[in-house]
Scaffold this active site. Structure first.
Site, PDB file in Angstrom:
ATOM      1  N   CYS A  20     -32.757 -15.414 -18.394  1.00 32.00           N
ATOM      2  CA  CYS A  20     -32.634 -15.434 -16.930  1.00 32.00           C
ATOM      3  C   CYS A  20     -31.466 -16.323 -16.520  1.00 32.00           C
ATOM      4  CB  CYS A  20     -33.919 -15.929 -16.279  1.00 32.00           C
ATOM      5  SG  CYS A  20     -34.278 -17.662 -16.617  1.00 32.00           S
ATOM      6  N   CYS A  23     -32.194 -20.053 -16.614  1.00 39.00           N
ATOM      7  CA  CYS A  23     -32.173 -20.592 -17.978  1.00 39.00           C
ATOM      8  C   CYS A  23     -30.736 -20.807 -18.426  1.00 39.00           C
ATOM      9  CB  CYS A  23     -32.854 -19.627 -18.954  1.00 39.00           C
ATOM     10  SG  CYS A  23     -34.466 -19.084 -18.401  1.00 39.00           S
ATOM     11  N   ASP A 397      -0.291   7.484  -4.081  1.00 39.79           N
ATOM     12  CA  ASP A 397       1.118   7.716  -4.353  1.00 39.79           C
ATOM     13  C   ASP A 397       1.219   9.161  -4.838  1.00 39.79           C
ATOM     14  OD1 ASP A 397       3.829   7.312  -5.006  1.00 39.79           O
ATOM     15  OD2 ASP A 397       3.280   6.913  -7.086  1.00 39.79           O
TER      16      ASP A 397
END
Length: 700
Positions: A20, A23, A397
């Protein structure tokens, strides 16, 4: 365990076990406090840590022992992962204690010392690492999900709810395992990219063939590649002819023919020929290595929605603690039972755990960026992933983006009685230019076998946006668009308009007094351009804009053929930049698609700069917000579709994660909220936002 220390100031280690974001932050702070470490930065999405200073693998792993974090070295990277039952032995043992506890309760009745003992063992076995981190956080007043869970479990045990406390520990452990699994699945794209490049290659050095580790290969070595082999290093062909499957890099399925001097990329697959390749880059500098690095950095970059979630969670967690405290205290002050409302307060702590909310955005961002990379699209961060999803206008372009970029001469008109001399003048001038039209004209004249070696050009000059000029035989000769010439006859003007109506570009050659030649060229649209523009409009892009320096009538003809909604022609580079700024004022956001080299100011000024055909182009990889590795416009609708899907999933996840918490908290009012409902609500929300995010893997 092997010790690795280095005299280098900067070291990067891959790690396993980061389950996580909180952590990861704790791990980062622990490493920063190690002796010899000046600074540390954890990339949670890529599961990496960058360390400034010197330390050992043992010290790093000790800093991550609270989460059983392990450093992955080159020697251990290919080792098989331990089986699930070994990696989760404590969870399995704790579950066994819970089942025995329920058995004891059924046999001896509720509250029997044996069932209490078994539930307590389940809490200690399954929650020891949780308590360790939670108590440390509590001492430092850091209120994350582990702090909430620690308070809830200890509180439940104190009031005698051993069974609920044990179940909370187990279900929280399962929830964390699900979170870890989802991030592993999201990171899988990076691992698959890393596995594309072989760890060794056959090299001829000093006349001796040998198979060596890619880290020991140096620039200038000759790499020998047999049919069917995956290529380990970047380089260029010095001997042999073959076709190469470049789909791992560009996402394009059609193999590319390679002959002498052709570029070769690591991670691609040699198909049917034997090649000798001179290595031009070190292992850490190959196109594949750069792609992996950019994807990892992109996944670590926080998207705006993720930044919102992080800010929200910072206030949300303390607020939940205050609400839980009020739920536990206020009703008993008015005569309600303390045990009932303390229990309700603990349930509020559990249901308030922000697991699902915290993971809702990063798992979607990581999955989407990884999915894009596997299809030859590099999105340089969560912010660009979100921005392309909001885009309403896209500018293109023309040359090389919407068209093939390889114009061909279609018509030539001669207006002088000295045609060979006129062609010689034209060739002498065009051979000094690098413009795509100049190359097409030079190729055409070469096919006519006209020699211009005797023609000498003085004072050669490029007239920006118009053409070129030079002094030949004492007179100034011009080659370029009709705007370069002062006087044009009515008959030539009529011829010009006829060619413009056919979508052709016209170049004239002559002096101030006389037109020698007219050359008409056409740069054909790419086969996919019309289909791509149709798809983009169907996806909700309101304005597709073509920007070109070509004549307005030519541009409008090509634009209508392809289905472009707006055409702007006869533009100089600075005018393209100005147009991008005007569109931003009118329509708020606009993306610009170019080849990564031309129109750099416009690409930089747009909200999202998209470079095409950037495989092997370091500058484009570094500067573009999004890079389409192959020269295939079809990747653009895919990118927009993926981004919009990711935005929708992020919104769904945040709404669901917050909504389920609010619904569960409302159960407090009638006193129906239990620890069981709370943990199932949290785990269910985590599972659902994870599965929802992983749907991005299937976007075509």
């Amino acid at each position: 365990m092997m010790t690795m220390s280095s005299h280098n100031e900067q070291q990067t280690y891959r790690v396993e076990g980061l389950s996580c974001a909180n952590c990861a932050k704790t791990f980062e702070n622990n490493v920063k406090n190690l002796d010899g470490v000046k600074d540390a930065d954890v990339n949670f999405a890529a599961s990496k840590i960058n360390i400034a200073g010197n330390t050992t693998i043992e010290a790093i792993e000790k800093a991550g022992s609270f989460e059983n974090i392990k450093v992955v070295t080159n020697d251990t990277a290919n080792e098989k992962k331990e089986p699930f039952w070994i990696r989760n032995d404590k969870l399995i043992l704790a579950t066994l204690f819970i089942l025995l506890g329920f058995g004891a309760t059924y046999t001896f009745g509720n509250g029997h010392y044996l069932s209490t003992l078994l539930f307590a063992l389940a809490i200690l076995t399954g929650g020891l690492s949780l308590f360790k981190t939670g108590l440390i956080n509590l001492v430092h007043l850091q209120f994350d999900m582990k702090t909430l869970m620690t308070i809830a479990v200890l509180g439940a045990a104190i009031i005698g709810e051993w069974r609920e406390a044990a179940v909370v520990v187990i279900l929280f452990a399962i929830s964390e395992a699900l979170e870890s699994y989802s991030m592993d699945k999201a990171r899988a794209s990076i691992r698959s990219l890393m596995n594309l490049s072989p760890k060794s290659a056959t090299i001829r050095r000093d006349g001796i063939e040998q198979t060596i580790d890619v880290r020991d290969i140096v620039i200038g070595d000759t790499m020998l590649i047999k049919p069917g082999e995956r290529i380990a290093m970047d380089g260029h062909v010095v001997s042999g002819v073959s076709t190469i499957d470049e789909s791992p890099i560009t996402g394009e399925s059609i193999p590319v023919e390679k002959e002498i001097n052709a570029p070769i990329f690591a991670g691609t697959i040699n198909q049917d020929g034997y090649l000798e390749v001179e290595v031009t880059k070190k292992a850490d500098d190959t196109s594949l290595a750069k792609i992996i690095h950019l994807v990892e950095e992109a996944q670590a970059e926080r998207a705006p929605s993720q930044a919102f979630v992080d800010r929200f969670a910072a206030y949300y967690t303390p607020i939940i603690i205050v609400i839980a405290l009020l739920v536990a205290i206020i009703p008993p002050l008015f005569g309600a039972a303390w045990s009932t409302w303390i229990y309700q307060g603990l349930a509020v702590l559990v249901v308030g755990c922000p697991c699902a909310l915290v993971i809702s955005t990063p798992v979607a961002i990581v999955t989407a960026i990884g999915r894009a990379a596997r299809n030859g699209v590099l999105i340089k961060g969560g912010i660009h992933l979100e921005q392309i999803g909001f885009i309403q206008s896209i500018a293109f372009d023309k040359t090389g983006t919407l068209t093939k970029g390889k114009p061909e001469v279609t018509d030539v008109k001669v207006y002088t009685d000295k045609p060979e001399q006129a062609f010689q003048y034209l060739k002498a001038l065009e051979s000094k230019s690098q413009h795509p039209l100049a190359k097409a004209i030079t190729n055409y004249i070469n096919e006519q076998q006209i020699d211009a070696s005797s023609v000498h050009v003085d004072q050669f000059l490029t007239v920006q946006g118009k053409g070129i000029q030079g002094d030949i035989d004492g007179q100034r000769v011009y080659v370029g668009s009709p705007s370069l010439f002062n006087t044009i006859s009515t008959s030539i003007e009529k011829q010009l308009n006829a060619y413009y109506a056919q979508g052709k570009t016209v170049m004239l050659c002559g002096t101030d007094k006389e037109i020698y030649l007219l050359v008409a060229l056409r740069d054909e649209p790419k086969t996919e351009s019309k289909s791509v523009l149709t798809q983009l409009h169907e996806l909700g892009i309101k304005h597709s804009v073509m920007l070109t320096g070509d004549h307005p009538q030519t541009a409008n003809t090509l634009g209508s053929e392809m289905g472009v909604s707006d055409v702007h022609a006869k533009l100089l580079p600075e005018q393209k930049l100005q147009l991008i700024k005007e569109y931003q004022q009118k329509h708020e956001t606009i993306a610009m698609v170019g080849d990564g080299i031309n129109d750099t100011p416009a690409l930089a000024a747009s909200n999202v700069g998209i470079a095409m055909g950037t495989a092997g182009t370091d500058s484009a990889l570094e500067t573009a917000d999004i890079a389409l590795m192959g020269d295939d416009l079809q990747k653009l609708p895919f990118t927009v579709k993926l981004s919009r899907k990711a935005l929708a999933i992020i919104k769904q996840n945040i709404t669901f994660a917050i909504g389920i918490k609010v619904l569960a908290l409302l159960l407090v009012i009638p006193g129906w909220l239990t620890l069981w409902i709370a943990i199932f609500a949290d785990m269910g929300a985590t599972l659902l936002v994870t599965l929802n995010a992983l749907r991005l893997v299937k976007v075509k």
